[in-house]
Design an enzyme around this catalytic site. Structure first.
Site, PDB file in Angstrom:
ATOM      1  N   ASP A  82       0.853  -1.179   0.055  1.00 20.97           N
ATOM      2  CA  ASP A  82       0.234   0.196  -0.006  1.00 20.97           C
ATOM      3  C   ASP A  82       0.971   1.369   0.073  1.00 20.97           C
ATOM      4  OD1 ASP A  82      -2.422   1.628   0.249  1.00 20.97           O
ATOM      5  OD2 ASP A  82      -2.248   1.513   2.523  1.00 20.97           O
ATOM      6  N   HIS A  83       0.602   2.039  -0.903  1.00 24.96           N
ATOM      7  CA  HIS A  83       1.133   3.544  -0.998  1.00 24.96           C
ATOM      8  C   HIS A  83       2.803   3.212  -1.038  1.00 24.96           C
ATOM      9  CE1 HIS A  83      -2.100   6.273  -0.705  1.00 24.96           C
ATOM     10  NE2 HIS A  83      -2.566   5.166   0.193  1.00 24.96           N
ATOM     11  N   HIS A 185      -7.164  10.005   4.127  1.00 22.53           N
ATOM     12  CA  HIS A 185      -6.682   9.001   5.057  1.00 22.53           C
ATOM     13  C   HIS A 185      -6.854   9.441   6.722  1.00 22.53           C
ATOM     14  CE1 HIS A 185      -4.225   8.073   1.526  1.00 22.53           C
ATOM     15  NE2 HIS A 185      -4.703   6.837   1.765  1.00 22.53           N
ATOM     16  N   GLY A 186      -7.010   8.309   7.490  1.00 27.49           N
ATOM     17  CA  GLY A 186      -7.191   8.962   8.982  1.00 27.49           C
ATOM     18  C   GLY A 186      -8.492   9.362   9.138  1.00 27.49           C
ATOM     19  N   GLY A 215     -11.149   4.788   4.023  1.00 30.50           N
ATOM     20  CA  GLY A 215     -12.456   4.352   4.422  1.00 30.50           C
ATOM     21  C   GLY A 215     -12.945   4.694   5.491  1.00 30.50           C
ATOM     22  N   ASN A 235      -9.939   0.636   0.762  1.00 29.55           N
ATOM     23  CA  ASN A 235      -8.804   0.639   2.091  1.00 29.55           C
ATOM     24  C   ASN A 235      -9.183   1.257   3.248  1.00 29.55           C
ATOM     25  OD1 ASN A 235      -7.237   0.274  -0.336  1.00 29.55           O
ATOM     26  ND2 ASN A 235      -5.500   1.384   0.232  1.00 29.55           N
ATOM     27  N   THR A 238      -7.832   2.857  10.000  1.00 31.74           N
ATOM     28  CA  THR A 238      -7.724   3.734  11.250  1.00 31.74           C
ATOM     29  C   THR A 238      -9.064   3.277  12.243  1.00 31.74           C
ATOM     30  OG1 THR A 238      -7.230   5.396   9.954  1.00 31.74           O
ATOM     31  CG2 THR A 238      -8.025   6.090  12.289  1.00 31.74           C
TER      32      THR A 238
HETATM   33  P1  13P Z   1      -8.133   5.031   6.689  1.00 34.46           P
HETATM   34  O1  13P Z   1      -7.039   4.585   7.712  1.00 34.46           O
HETATM   35  O2  13P Z   1      -8.568   6.165   6.603  1.00 34.46           O
HETATM   36  O3  13P Z   1      -9.150   3.833   6.938  1.00 34.46           O
HETATM   37  O4  13P Z   1      -7.455   4.415   5.271  1.00 34.46           O
HETATM   38  C1  13P Z   1      -6.671   3.395   5.021  1.00 34.46           C
HETATM   39  C2  13P Z   1      -6.068   3.548   3.633  1.00 34.46           C
HETATM   40  O5  13P Z   1      -6.415   4.507   2.732  1.00 34.46           O
HETATM   41  C3  13P Z   1      -4.858   2.967   3.424  1.00 34.46           C
HETATM   42  O6  13P Z   1      -4.241   3.288   2.337  1.00 34.46           O
END
Ligand code: 13P
Length: 340
Positions: A82-83, A185-186, A215, A235, A238
């Site tokens: 991821d990323h 994110h987060g 998400g 994704n 958090t």
């Molecule tokens: P969240 O932690 O906001 O759910 O996002 C996770 C994410 O996008 C990982 O790439």
């Protein structure tokens, strides 16, 4: 054997109008709990490791644990970086046996993002590994330590531009596209407001499975609408991490004299697992691996599952015997001298 690459997995999701949940691994214990959640829901799943989380473990140490857990169950599991932020990390992930890599070049000028993504696609595809790219820029940050208490706000200027998405798709050859449409994110500082009109325009212009990052904090109704408009991978991390912490806090409150650390971890992971199970239901992937469905892995000859007409024409089971050695050999032979 249940490892699958992202392309095959998301093609099925696209055809059957559901999204596959992608959950971040940030500790060894989480692997089994996430896999169990998917197994109990008879759902395909994506286990992913973000480059920013490599402060918690080495990629080469966690990869065999994920692959081993995935191989033990009869559901399709994609192992995704991821990323990925740099070329060397992407190559390390491919060599370690990941079946998919995301290259996130979104902070770079578009020409540079396209150029690097294209090179990665060439190498990854030659060994059956899929590539997710990102155009536009998803704000916020991946949950790390206590850094995200503040919450992020989406920046409209960085939303995915439809014309750029088309160019990115045409020039790179990626398998899935991460979009910025109001997701961050987060934690969200304010209620997320997804730009569904933009999502529909991207879906109409780019014939790829689309990916929604960030998400946590998005409502169930918005997830469902996003899936109906082309989102095939979500994704999520958090909120599952918060659920784990809440279980830990509750347990410590009820058992102030608790002294078994492994039991505490298990309590936390139960909270994480419950969130994953809930999300798989909302994303519509629950039951997709049931014998009567398209992703059944129970029959060796694929008379159900991959042989299902709904899964054709592009799907192909990727057979990863001696995965790491095979991939390493191919990758090394594909890298031009001086690329690393
Ligand atoms: P969240 O932690 O906001 O759910 O996002 C996770 C994410 O996008 C990982 O790439």
């Amino acid at each position: 054997m249940s490892l699958i690459n992202l392309k095959d997995l998301l093609n099925n999701a696209k055809q059957n109008k559901y999204a596959v949940g992608a959950f971040n691994i940030t500790n060894l214990a989480s692997i089994d709990y996430i896999v169990e959640a998917a197994k109990e829901q008879q759902s395909p799943i994506i286990l992913q490791v973000a480059e920013i989380h490599l402060r918690y473990f080495a990629l080469e140490d966690i990869a065999p644990a994920i692959i081993s857990a995935a191989k033990k169950v009869d559901i399709p599991i994609c192992v995704n970086l991821d990323h990925g932020l740099s070329f060397p990390t992407i190559i390390r992930a491919i060599r370690a046996g990941f079946t998919s890599v995301m290259y996130d070049g979104s902070v770079h000028p578009i020409d540079e993002n396209i150029q690097t993504t294209k090179e990665i696609v060439k190498i990854a595809k030659s060994v059956g590994v899929s590539v997710e790219g990102e155009i536009g820029s998803i704000g916020g940050g991946e949950s790390v330590g206590e850094s995200l208490k503040e919450g992020g706000v989406a920046n409209k200027e960085l939303f995915t531009n439809v014309e750029e998405a088309v160019r990115f798709y045409n020039e790179t050859g990626i398998d899935a596209l991460a979009v910025a449409i109001g997701n961050v994110h987060g934690f969200y500082k304010v209620e997320p407001e997804l730009d569904f009109d933009r999502l529909a325009r991207i879906r109409d212009a780019v014939p790829l499975p689309l990916v929604l990052h960030g998400g946590s904090g998005i409502s169930d109704d918005d997830f469902k609408k996003a899936i109906s408009l082309g989102i095939c991978k979500i994704n999520f991390y958090t909120q599952a991490s918060v659920a784990a912490m809440n279980e830990v806090k509750k347990y410590l409150k009820e058992h102030p004299d608790a002294n078994s650390f492994p039991d505490l971890i298990a309590k936390g992971m139960e909270g994480f697992k419950a969130t994953v199970k809930e999300r798989l239901e909302v994303f519509g992937s629950k039951g997709m691996c049931a014998p009567e469905k398209t992703l059944c892995f129970f029959c060796e000859d694929r008379t159900c599952g991959f042989a299902d007409p709904r899964f054709k024409p592009s799907a192909q089971t990727v057979s990863y015997s001696n995965l790491i050695e095979e991939i390493s050999r191919e990758v090394i032979s594909n890298i031009k001298h001086g690329d690393l």
